[in-house]
Scaffold this motif. Structure first.
Motif, PDB file in Angstrom:
ATOM      1  N   VAL A  26       0.846  -1.192   0.000  1.00  0.00           N
ATOM      2  CA  VAL A  26       0.000   0.000   0.000  1.00  0.00           C
ATOM      3  C   VAL A  26       0.884   1.246   0.000  1.00  0.00           C
ATOM      4  CG1 VAL A  26      -1.796   1.271   1.227  1.00  0.00           C
ATOM      5  CG2 VAL A  26      -1.798  -1.242   1.253  1.00  0.00           C
ATOM      6  N   GLU A  27       0.590   2.158  -0.914  1.00  0.00           N
ATOM      7  CA  GLU A  27       1.418   3.351  -1.055  1.00  0.00           C
ATOM      8  C   GLU A  27       1.235   4.303   0.121  1.00  0.00           C
ATOM      9  OE1 GLU A  27       1.235   6.987  -4.133  1.00  0.00           O
ATOM     10  OE2 GLU A  27       1.856   5.092  -5.088  1.00  0.00           O
ATOM     11  N   ALA A  28       2.331   4.851   0.585  1.00  0.00           N
ATOM     12  CA  ALA A  28       2.332   5.836   1.665  1.00  0.00           C
ATOM     13  C   ALA A  28       2.230   7.239   1.087  1.00  0.00           C
ATOM     14  CB  ALA A  28       3.615   5.690   2.483  1.00  0.00           C
ATOM     15  N   PRO A  29       2.008   8.259   1.934  1.00  0.00           N
ATOM     16  CA  PRO A  29       1.902   9.633   1.437  1.00  0.00           C
ATOM     17  C   PRO A  29       3.122  10.122   0.669  1.00  0.00           C
ATOM     18  CG  PRO A  29       0.999   9.501   3.647  1.00  0.00           C
ATOM     19  CD  PRO A  29       1.622   8.164   3.362  1.00  0.00           C
ATOM     20  N   ASP A  30       4.300   9.552   0.906  1.00  0.00           N
ATOM     21  CA  ASP A  30       5.492   9.987   0.167  1.00  0.00           C
ATOM     22  C   ASP A  30       5.646   9.265  -1.165  1.00  0.00           C
ATOM     23  OD1 ASP A  30       6.283   7.469   0.962  1.00  0.00           O
ATOM     24  OD2 ASP A  30       8.109   8.117   1.986  1.00  0.00           O
ATOM     25  N   THR A 137      -5.960  -3.796   8.606  1.00  0.00           N
ATOM     26  CA  THR A 137      -5.084  -3.308   7.546  1.00  0.00           C
ATOM     27  C   THR A 137      -5.089  -1.786   7.514  1.00  0.00           C
ATOM     28  OG1 THR A 137      -5.410  -5.294   6.192  1.00  0.00           O
ATOM     29  CG2 THR A 137      -4.647  -3.314   5.058  1.00  0.00           C
ATOM     30  N   GLN A 138      -6.275  -1.206   7.626  1.00  0.00           N
ATOM     31  CA  GLN A 138      -6.373   0.254   7.629  1.00  0.00           C
ATOM     32  C   GLN A 138      -5.653   0.846   8.842  1.00  0.00           C
ATOM     33  OE1 GLN A 138      -7.587   2.370   5.218  1.00  0.00           O
ATOM     34  NE2 GLN A 138      -6.582   3.872   6.550  1.00  0.00           N
ATOM     35  N   SER A 139      -5.835   0.208  10.009  1.00  0.00           N
ATOM     36  CA  SER A 139      -5.140   0.676  11.213  1.00  0.00           C
ATOM     37  C   SER A 139      -3.636   0.592  11.041  1.00  0.00           C
ATOM     38  CB  SER A 139      -5.570  -0.155  12.423  1.00  0.00           C
ATOM     39  OG  SER A 139      -6.929   0.018  12.740  1.00  0.00           O
ATOM     40  N   ALA A 140      -3.168  -0.500  10.405  1.00  0.00           N
ATOM     41  CA  ALA A 140      -1.729  -0.670  10.189  1.00  0.00           C
ATOM     42  C   ALA A 140      -1.177   0.426   9.287  1.00  0.00           C
ATOM     43  CB  ALA A 140      -1.450  -2.047   9.589  1.00  0.00           C
ATOM     44  N   MET A 141      -1.961   0.819   8.275  1.00  0.00           N
ATOM     45  CA  MET A 141      -1.500   1.870   7.382  1.00  0.00           C
ATOM     46  C   MET A 141      -1.539   3.240   8.072  1.00  0.00           C
ATOM     47  SD  MET A 141      -0.549   0.242   4.713  1.00  0.00           S
ATOM     48  CE  MET A 141      -0.053  -0.957   5.971  1.00  0.00           C
ATOM     49  N   THR A 142      -2.517   3.434   8.941  1.00  0.00           N
ATOM     50  CA  THR A 142      -2.605   4.696   9.671  1.00  0.00           C
ATOM     51  C   THR A 142      -1.400   4.876  10.589  1.00  0.00           C
ATOM     52  OG1 THR A 142      -5.022   4.716   9.591  1.00  0.00           O
ATOM     53  CG2 THR A 142      -3.985   6.039  11.304  1.00  0.00           C
ATOM     54  N   ALA A 147       4.142   6.908  11.762  1.00  0.00           N
ATOM     55  CA  ALA A 147       5.557   6.626  11.996  1.00  0.00           C
ATOM     56  C   ALA A 147       6.435   7.286  10.932  1.00  0.00           C
ATOM     57  CB  ALA A 147       5.797   5.119  12.022  1.00  0.00           C
ATOM     58  N   LEU A 148       5.947   7.354   9.698  1.00  0.00           N
ATOM     59  CA  LEU A 148       6.706   8.020   8.639  1.00  0.00           C
ATOM     60  C   LEU A 148       6.846   9.508   8.918  1.00  0.00           C
ATOM     61  CD1 LEU A 148       5.307   6.236   5.461  1.00  0.00           C
ATOM     62  CD2 LEU A 148       7.641   6.100   6.365  1.00  0.00           C
ATOM     63  N   ASP A 149       5.816  10.118   9.510  1.00  0.00           N
ATOM     64  CA  ASP A 149       5.921  11.529   9.887  1.00  0.00           C
ATOM     65  C   ASP A 149       7.078  11.724  10.867  1.00  0.00           C
ATOM     66  OD1 ASP A 149       3.744  12.163   8.311  1.00  0.00           O
ATOM     67  OD2 ASP A 149       2.308  12.155   9.979  1.00  0.00           O
ATOM     68  N   GLY A 150       7.126  10.876  11.893  1.00  0.00           N
ATOM     69  CA  GLY A 150       8.196  10.979  12.879  1.00  0.00           C
ATOM     70  C   GLY A 150       9.562  10.666  12.290  1.00  0.00           C
ATOM     71  N   PHE A 151       9.606   9.689  11.380  1.00  0.00           N
ATOM     72  CA  PHE A 151      10.859   9.303  10.732  1.00  0.00           C
ATOM     73  C   PHE A 151      11.413  10.459   9.904  1.00  0.00           C
ATOM     74  CE2 PHE A 151      12.930   6.564   7.279  1.00  0.00           C
ATOM     75  CZ  PHE A 151      14.064   6.291   8.032  1.00  0.00           C
ATOM     76  N   ALA A 152      10.540  11.146   9.189  1.00  0.00           N
ATOM     77  CA  ALA A 152      10.969  12.282   8.370  1.00  0.00           C
ATOM     78  C   ALA A 152      11.581  13.375   9.245  1.00  0.00           C
ATOM     79  CB  ALA A 152       9.788  12.831   7.571  1.00  0.00           C
ATOM     80  N   VAL A 153      10.982  13.624  10.397  1.00  0.00           N
ATOM     81  CA  VAL A 153      11.512  14.637  11.311  1.00  0.00           C
ATOM     82  C   VAL A 153      12.881  14.216  11.829  1.00  0.00           C
ATOM     83  CG1 VAL A 153      11.176  15.775  13.539  1.00  0.00           C
ATOM     84  CG2 VAL A 153       9.245  15.509  11.956  1.00  0.00           C
TER      85      VAL A 153
END
Length: 244
Positions: A26-30, A137-142, A147-153
């Motif tokens: 599943v594609e992420a926002p990035d 699945t939806q919860s896992a993607m949320t 986590a990607l937001d925090g990783f980017a920071v």
């Protein structure tokens, strides 16, 4: 031949754990498909890529790296290495985990933004998976996207300040996992530590010219995964859990 039954005191060679990992597609926002960036605090983890292609992004005190993954790739990383799997198509991995699979049994903290890392209760609320398969699945993607937001920071802060950018995240992760440490120690003692001690005893016996352990040799086998398709941090897991 000795087939595994839940509750028996057996362990894989070296006290490792194994899971068959089908990485999320599943594609992420990035714009990249894949799993949730996270860290292990006590365990190393290794990959043997068996299908598809992708990459693993890692961040630790040495910096950020992206390593390509293709069938036959073998790599591993130490505790403290934040890692994110990226799926370019059909990525499937045999995950090898130290300490009887402890990383899949609690030794993992997602790189959520700081407001979700203030305490264990807050963290668990942000990372919980609920409902049936589709809802999970939806919860896992949320939680992955969070986590990607925090990783980017963390990556941005590392570019500015170097290794110290990870200090606050590491400290928060330690606080979150501390209530689990007694269970972790028990798993380690019954798995990797016990097997290491048994090897030491075997070496002592061999030096003395004896080998009593050879008289109890058996073939061990797990007929099938003990769980299929579990929602993990990086993808769907077929789990071989011999510590149940």
């Amino acid at each position: 031949m000795c087939e595994y039954e839940p509750g028996t005191a057996v362990a894989l060679p070296g006290g490792i754990g194994v899971s068959l990992l089908t990485v999320y597609d599943v594609e992420a926002p990035d714009g990249l498909a894949g799993g949730s960036p996270h860290v292990h605090l006590a365990c190393s983890e290794g990959y043997y890529v068996i299908g598809g292609s992708g990459a693993v992004q890692t961040l630790n005190p040495s910096g950020f790296t992206e390593t390509p993954l293709q069938p036959g790739t073998v790599l591993w990383f130490d505790p403290g290495t934040i890692h994110r799997l990226v799926n370019h198509g059909g990525l499937q991995i045999l995950a090898l985990m130290s300490n009887s699979g402890l990383p899949e049994a609690g030794d993992a903290v997602l790189t959520l933004p700081p407001e979700h890392l203030t305490d264990r209760e807050t963290y668990l609320k942000a990372t919980a998976l609920t409902g049936g398969d589709a809802a999970r699945t939806q919860s896992a993607m949320t939680r992955r996207n969070l986590a990607l937001d925090g990783f980017a920071v963390l990556r941005e802060q590392y570019e500015s300040t170097g290794p110290s950018a990870l200090d606050d995240f590491y400290a928060a992760a330690v606080r979150i996992v501390q209530p689990q440490l007694a269970d972790w120690r028990k798993r380690w003692e019954q798995g990797a530590r016990r097997l290491a001690d048994e090897t030491g005893a075997a070496l002592d016996a061999l030096e003395a010219g004896t080998a009593p352990h050879l008289q109890t040799a058996e073939l061990h086998r797990i007929p099938a995964p003990t769980e299929f398709g579990r929602h993990g941090m990086c993808g769907r897991l077929d789990v071989y859990d011999i510590t149940s």
